[in-house]
Enzyme design. Structure first.
Site, PDB file in Angstrom:
ATOM      1  CB  THR A   1      35.092  37.294  54.207  1.00  0.00           C
ATOM      2  OG1 THR A   1      34.928  36.325  53.098  1.00  0.00           O
ATOM      3  CG2 THR A   1      33.528  37.604  54.645  1.00  0.00           C
ATOM      4  N   GLY A   2      36.049  38.631  51.432  1.00  0.00           N
ATOM      5  CA  GLY A   2      35.723  38.757  49.815  1.00  0.00           C
ATOM      6  C   GLY A   2      36.660  38.852  49.101  1.00  0.00           C
TER       7      GLY A   2
ATOM      8  CB  THR B   1      38.379  34.463  54.666  1.00  0.00           C
ATOM      9  OG1 THR B   1      39.339  34.292  53.557  1.00  0.00           O
ATOM     10  CG2 THR B   1      38.819  35.521  55.660  1.00  0.00           C
TER      11      THR B   1
ATOM     12  N   GLY C   1      39.885  39.969  47.789  1.00  0.00           N
ATOM     13  CA  GLY C   1      40.823  40.612  48.605  1.00  0.00           C
ATOM     14  C   GLY C   1      41.442  41.824  47.921  1.00  0.00           C
TER      15      GLY C   1
ATOM     16  NE  ARG D   1      44.992  37.037  46.242  1.00  0.00           N
ATOM     17  CZ  ARG D   1      44.071  36.781  47.189  1.00  0.00           C
ATOM     18  NH1 ARG D   1      44.205  36.209  48.259  1.00  0.00           N
ATOM     19  NH2 ARG D   1      43.001  37.706  47.143  1.00  0.00           N
ATOM     20  CB  VAL D   2      49.654  38.746  50.227  1.00  0.00           C
ATOM     21  CG1 VAL D   2      49.142  39.149  51.642  1.00  0.00           C
ATOM     22  CG2 VAL D   2      50.924  37.597  50.417  1.00  0.00           C
ATOM     23  N   GLY D   3      46.339  38.458  49.859  1.00  0.00           N
ATOM     24  CA  GLY D   3      45.171  39.100  49.820  1.00  0.00           C
ATOM     25  C   GLY D   3      44.798  40.014  50.951  1.00  0.00           C
ATOM     26  CG  ASP D   4      40.935  41.119  52.145  1.00  0.00           C
ATOM     27  OD1 ASP D   4      41.142  39.889  51.805  1.00  0.00           O
ATOM     28  OD2 ASP D   4      39.558  41.246  52.717  1.00  0.00           O
TER      29      ASP D   4
END
Ligand code: ASP
Length: 306
Positions: free
Chosen positions: A222-223, A171, A225, A199-202
């Site tokens: 980044t990581g 990211t 999520g 799917r939605v991450g952070d």
């Protein structure tokens, strides 16, 4: 003397390059990618532009660079398509905008900025976000624009039970402080390789992957999520400074190196305050990142041992 940083970018945690395995060309390509994003943002800041514009422009440059998992070069979702997420936040008044699940907008970070500046909403997903972008003249592309052989191979590897699975986070994000000492942060991503549809991450979640507040910090993460969301990573750092009396470096370290690993997730952040104090800790082997000082020096870090 600590460098007085005015802009920083990252290209993901977990995929720092290993010196012995990296060709000079690839090393240079990553350094150039980070440095061009910094130069693009620098032009804005030097000409009196806002930190919001600087982070948008820097992130656009990284989205257009296929080395990074945002815009062109994004990872694939499990069905072989792409769904992109992004967010942006302004430190002066906590204004924020985010988009999730975009399929056809070339630069999702610009769509996030549109949400922030031209709507009453904070987070728009899917079709509605695409409509807003199109109505406002943002460039659109077909899904094949995002396609790269490298990401396709990663998708195939993820689907092959015989291939060892490794987490790779690439990211992108940026944090900046402008001439008025106003902060901004931005993050953009294709998400996780082989992620399930929807799917939605952070990255598009304000307070998880992105946060900016003038009296605390600007931060882009980044990581993994899911853990950054559960740990409310970005806003927890801000709260530790605001309510917990920590300084920037201590607060960031506590969240990235202690709290998130305790929840089962690794990653990293770039974090900056209005005094130019910058830190970029990561619990992954590497964090591709770079920064620009007030004096105009650019530093890039691409190797795991840098
Ligand atoms: N944080 C991103 C996500 O979970 C992944 C990354 O950092 O590359 O979507």
């Amino acid at each position: 003397m600590e460098p007085n940083v005015i802009l920083a970018v990252h290209g993901g945690a977990g995929n720092g390059l290993i010196r012995a395995d990296t060709s000079p060309e690839l090393e240079q390509a990553y350094r150039d990618g980070l440095a061009s994003a910094l130069r693009a943002g620098e032009q804005i800041l030097r000409s009196g532009g806002t930190s919001v514009t600087a982070v948008e422009v820097a992130v656009c440059a990284l989205e257009d660079d296929e080395l990074f998992n945002a815009g062109k070069g994004s990872v694939f979702i499990e069905d072989g398509g792409h769904q992109l997420d992004a967010s942006i936040m302004r430190g002066t008044d906590l204004a924020a905008g985010a988009v999730a699940g975009l399929r056809n907008v070339r630069n999702p970070i610009s769509a996030a900025r549109l949400v922030m500046e031209s709507t009453q909403w904070v987070l728009l997903a899917g079709e509605g976000a695409e409509d807003l972008a199109i109505r406002n003249g943002l460039a659109t592309v077909t899904q094949d624009y995002f396609w790269t052989q490298r990401r396709w191979d990663q998708l195939m590897d993820a689907k092959n039970p015989d291939t060892p699975q490794q987490a790779e986070y690439s990211t992108v994000g940026a944090v900046a402080v402008d001439r008025n000492r106003d902060l901004a942060a931005a993050t953009s991503t294709g998400g996780m390789n082989n992620k399930v549809l929807g799917r939605v991450g952070d990255s598009p979640i304000i307070g998880a992957g992105t946060y900016a507040r003038n009296d605390t910090l600007a931060v882009s993460a980044t990581g993994l999520g899911e853990v950054f969301i559960r740990g409310a990573a970005a806003s927890t750092i801000s709260n530790l400074i605001e309510f917990g009396g920590r300084d920037l470096v201590t607060a960031v370290h506590e969240v990235v190196m202690e709290r998130l690993p305790a929840l089962g997730g690794t990653g990293g952040v770039v974090a900056l305050n209005r005094d130019g104090v910058f830190t970029a800790p990561h619990s992954t082997p590497g964090l591709l990142h770079g920064y620009l000082t007030a004096e105009g020096t650019i530093v890039t870090k691409v190797f795991t041992d840098e």
